[in-house]
Every structure is written in C-alpha cells, then in structure tokens.
Design an enzyme around this catalytic site. Structure first.
Site, PDB file in Angstrom:
ATOM      1  CB  SER A 154      -0.901   0.018   1.230  1.00  0.00           C
ATOM      2  OG  SER A 154      -0.132   0.286   2.386  1.00  0.00           O
ATOM      3  CE  LYS A 155      -1.717   6.700  -2.998  1.00  0.00           C
ATOM      4  NZ  LYS A 155      -2.938   7.449  -3.076  1.00  0.00           N
ATOM      5  NE  ARG A 156       0.605   0.340   6.035  1.00  0.00           N
ATOM      6  CZ  ARG A 156       1.188  -0.807   6.266  1.00  0.00           C
ATOM      7  NH1 ARG A 156       2.405  -0.854   6.761  1.00  0.00           N
ATOM      8  NH2 ARG A 156       0.582  -1.929   5.988  1.00  0.00           N
ATOM      9  N   GLY A 187       5.722   3.389   0.519  1.00  0.00           N
ATOM     10  CA  GLY A 187       6.468   4.231  -0.419  1.00  0.00           C
ATOM     11  C   GLY A 187       5.889   4.070  -1.807  1.00  0.00           C
TER      12      GLY A 187
END
Length: 504
Positions: free
Chosen positions: A277-279, A281
């Site tokens: 996911s976006k977290r 990076g």
RNA sequence: GUCCCCUUCGUCUAAAGGUUAGGACACCACUCUUUCAAGGUGGAGAUACGGGUUCAAUUCCCGUAGGGGACGCCA
C-alpha cells in the site's frame, strides 16, 4: 444440480443468438471467435480507479509473456463499470504505465462499460431461464443481515430470501436487483494452473448480484461475459480473485459457456509482509519510471518475483518470452525488495549502450539546468558516460554523476575537495598545470602517462596529484577515474578549472 | 467469525524422496586501485513446529503455529 453441469464444454454449444448479439467497444475490434481454439488469448483487466500499481504491472507482464510465448494474443480491457470511481486520468496512467513497461496489447482496449447492454442482456436471459431472480432487499436490510450473521459467527452472506419468493410480494415501487441463482449443494472446482485443484462447497457461496437496481452490470457478470466474448483462454490474475473464480465458474456454466483456464498468482507484499500500500512508499509504476529505472530492469525484477528458471537471475525480455511458463510460478506471496530492483537496474545500466542512456540522462540534466546542453557539452557527456555507468544504479544517479561537467566556473567545492586543495595540493597542481599545458594528445591514456611522470619527477605518490586534481576538476573528492574526467572535459575546460583553484 | 491459499538463509528463489540444501540481492573480509564504484576471491546466513509414511523426507500425509486473501448493488 443437474443444470449446473455444462452440457458440453465446447464453445459451440452456445446458442447462436447469444453468440451474435454482443456489442463491441470499437467496431474495429475483432473478438477472437473465428480463430483456432488453440490460440492463447490472455487479457489484462485493470479497473481505472487509481494508478497502475506494481502488482497489477506484474499481472500484466505475466499475461503478456504467456501470450507472447505462445504466439497468442494479449488484450487490454478497462473495467470501468464503477462509474463513481473510474477516471480518465487513471485510464491514462494505466496506458502510459503499460507503454513504459513495454507491454503492447493487441487491438484497441475494450472499455467494459461500453458493453453494459450486452451484459444486461445476459442477466435477463439468465432470469428468463430461471437461473437468476429479482431481489428486492434494500441496502439497509442487507447490511443488517450481514451484521447479524457476523455477530452469530456465521459467514456474512446473502441469505437468499428472495430466491423462491413470489415477486408479487415485492414492496411497491422498489427497484430490484437481479441475483444469480447459485447452486446450493455440491461443490465447485477450479483446476487452477498455479494453485492446483481448489474446491469449495457451494453452500459457502451466496447468490451474487448480477445487475444492479439501476440496471448496470456488476463486475462478476461483466468479467464472465467479456472473458467469454473476447474468447479469453487463460485468465492470469492476482490471488485475490481466487474466490471469485468459483462464482465466475458457476456463472460460465449457467450460461452454457466454457470458462477460461485460471492461473491465480500470489500477491506482492511490502517489505513488512503486509499487503502493498501507499505507506510502503512508491507503489505506482510511474513512480519507478521517475526514479530513473529502466523498464527492462523492472520487467526482469517483476518476473523473478514469483517465477523462476533455475538459478537464472538476469533474464532479458527475449529470454523471458522464450522461457516463460505457468508451471514455474510459485504459490507463496513475495515481498517487494527495492535493493534487488536497484541492483538489477544497475546491471542493465552497465550493459546499456551509450546512445540508449544518453537521451534520458541528457533530459534529466537539462531539466535541472533549466537549459539545453550545447553540442560540446553533449560530446563531453558522451565521453564520460562509460565511466559513469558502473557508478550509478539509476538514471538519476547517472545524471547527478555527470552534473559537475556542466557547472559554471568557478566550481563550488565541497568539504572533501576543499581539504584536498590546501597549500600542498595547490602547489602540486600549479606545477602539474605547466606540464599539462604542453600535452598535445588529450586522451585518457596520455594524460595518465603525463600525470604519472609528474608524480615520479616530484617524488610524489600519484594520489598527491590525482586528488587535488579531482577536487579542482569536479569540486568533489569522489568522481570517476580522473583521467577519464580530464579527457571528457577536454583541454580547455580542464586547464581552466585548474587555473580557477590555483590562482589564489 | 467462515471459507480459500501460503510457509527453504534478512529478502527473491533452486533442489519435483537420496545434494556438504545451490544461486541472486543485502551484509562482512580480502583483492584490484588516483577517490568512489564496478570486477574478482572468500565468509556468515535457511528447510516454522510436532507427529506420521518410508531403508531414506525440504520434498508425501495429518495436526499446530504464523502469514496472506476473500466474504459489497467495488473491481
């Protein structure tokens, strides 16, 4: 359920009326009906609700490799039936992403929503044949149903309350959805090309919605109809669709069609093992292009994530097409490892020809300089590129490594360079400059010879001249071999930069 | 919660009953060397656990633990 079993597994058992009535997103698009049944047809079917992420990119790659390996067709289908969340930007991002990755699809992309009326026809056909029914539940009612089931420890499924109920009992004015009348006993089996035989008890599955109250088709209906109409032979997709494969198989059979062979590949996880996911990076494919990665490196990396060919690590695309198969896909999820991607990228940079690297690197430099490079500067870049290549893992590092060539004089010096240009360093350089100015041949080999001769004459170690020289020419204590730097810079720029630091 | 899937060095993986369990990335050391890389050489590092089956289990079976996925009028 007798009707649940297909009368025949061949596509020719499809009634002609069904075969002929599908509509196309583009009139020019040929659906694959007339081709030999042995032709492999794969598809990549992203939904345009966001960027193209790394997992989707790998799915596309596997489908592409498989079809290319078999000299089949690879189709692109944009699953835009979610009108709320589908955007044109996302469609563009997907197309650009695939182009960058070098995955070319056959024919025009199919936009799924354009085929909605065909999908609705199939739903109504199923309704007419008694294999689907109207359901008048409100969303609130369904939410409550799920909540209660969960609270009681049961699976939160639709309970089939309208399955056999008389439509006359429908609340006045309510708009129904059409639900699939799924088999309730027995089991559904998927012979998955990656996962093997996977079976589920039909009692575990509920009656899914085929057509929404507003008359638009759901994903489950659309994929089945499109996979059939597009004559998809192999559906290679993420593991997260494995349970969908059961439902889709049931639908295929209810329509009297043959399902494609499924191959569910494990998902890619982040470095921490959780769903990417976006977290974590960068997850969008475009982010990697901007990082200065070569698409060949990305293809190689993505391929090795879950697929193997013995001990081979460096697998150029041509080899990948030659070797790719479904049997060698692993069944366990893989974690995304940026370090390995970068090392692969470094490899492909080292191997790349100068004229492949030069345009993107020059563009990067010009962007940071906010001006175009002159012809002379272009030549300087070309001359240094071979020495720069083994020192860079990305195109950006390559551009950064070349940046000193184009900095205006006098060069700013970093701390290491300043240290090298103390009194001793300057003195050594002053003396060396005299010898250098008499040099007529400005090749790296000759320059090295001259420098070594100078060191020997002065009783100095080579480093005592090379390091101050590096500082003067690059403004840094770290650079490609200094003789390559001199040769790249050329006589005038080299002597000028030395003068800049020895003048004071 | 229910169903489905997965489990070999830190990471990606090889070995489809018999190997000193191999390779790659990362890490460490040495080497090359004008700096930094690249290259070369070497090192450390894994079969989740417990039961079976077998002369022999990384490999086959069962269980446990852990991880993941699915369970929408999203796709």
């Amino acid at each position: 359920m007798a009707w649940f079993r297909p009368a025949s597994r061949s596509a020719s058992s499809v009634p002609p009326c069904v075969r002929l009535c599908y509509t196309l997103a583009r009139p020019a698009q040929r659906l694959n009906r007339q081709e030999s049944p042995m032709t492999v047809v794969t598809r990549f079917a992203p939904s345009p609700t966001g960027y193209l992420h790394i997992g989707g990119a790998r799915t596309a790659l596997f489908n592409w490799l498989f079809s290319r390996h078999h000299q089949g067709r690879f189709l692109l289908r944009i699953e835009d039936t979610d009108r709320e969340r589908s955007t044109e930007d996302a469609v563009r991002a997907i197309i650009e992403g695939l182009r960058w990755l070098g995955l070319d699809w056959d024919g025009e992309p199919v936009f799924q929503f354009a085929r909605a009326s065909r999908h609705a026809d199939v739903a109504r056909d199923l309704l007419a044949k008694g294999r689907a029914y109207h359901c008048y539940c409100t969303p609130e009612e369904l939410a409550e149903m799920r909540e209660r089931a969960r609270a009681e420890g049961r699976s939160p499924k639709y309970d089939g309350r309208w399955r056999d109920r008389d439509p006359k009992e429908a609340p006045p004015g309510a708009k129904p959805v059409i639900r699939f009348k799924a088999p309730q006993s027995g089991e559904t089996v998927v012979e998955d090309l990656v996962q093997g035989r996977v079976a589920v008890a039909n009692a575990e599955l509920d009656d899914m919605v085929l057509l929404r109250a507003d008359g638009t088709p759901t994903y489950m209906l659309s994929v089945v109809v499109d996979d059939h109409d597009m004559a998809i032979t192999h559906a290679i997709r993420g593991d997260d669709h494995l349970t969908n494969a059961f439902r889709q198989t049931q639908l295929f059979l209810a329509c009297g069609w043959q399902p494609p062979r499924y191959a569910h590949i494990p998902l890619i996880h982040g470095a921490d093992g959780a769903k990417l996911s976006k977290r974590h990076g960068a997850v969008a494919l475009g982010d990697y292009a901007h990082l200065g990665l070569l698409s060949e490196a990305m293809r190689n990396y993505l391929l090795r994530l879950g697929w193997s060919h013995g001990d081979d690590e460096i697998i150029p695309t041509a080899k990948a097409i030659e070797w790719f198969n479904l049997e060698s896909i692993g069944r366990s999820p893989a974690r995304f490892d940026m370090e390995k991607l970068l090392s692969l990228n470094a490899h492909y940079i080292r191997e790349a020809a100068g004229d492949v690297l030069r345009p993107p690197v020059a563009a990067l430099i010009e962007k940071s300089l906010a001006r175009a490079l002159t012809t002379e500067e272009g030549i300087q870049l070309d001359r240094l590129l071979p020495a720069l290549k083994p020192r860079a893992r990305t195109l950006i590092e390559l551009a950064n490594g070349a940046a000193f060539l184009f900095r205006p004089r006098p060069l700013p010096l970093d701390a290491g360079a300043t240290k090298q240009l103390g009194p001793d360093g300057k003195a050594a350089l002053r003396a060396f400059a005299e010898r250098l100015s008499t040099c007529s041949d400005w090749s790296a080999a000759t320059l090295e010879q001259a420098t070594r001769a100078e060191a020997e004459a002065k009783g100095l170690k080579l480093g005592a001249i090379a390091q101050p020289l590096r500082a003067a020419l690059t403004g840094s204590s770290v650079s490609p071999p200094i003789f390559d730097v001199m040769a790249a810079l050329g006589r005038e720029a080299t002597l000028g930069r030395i003068t800049d630091v020895t003048r004071t």
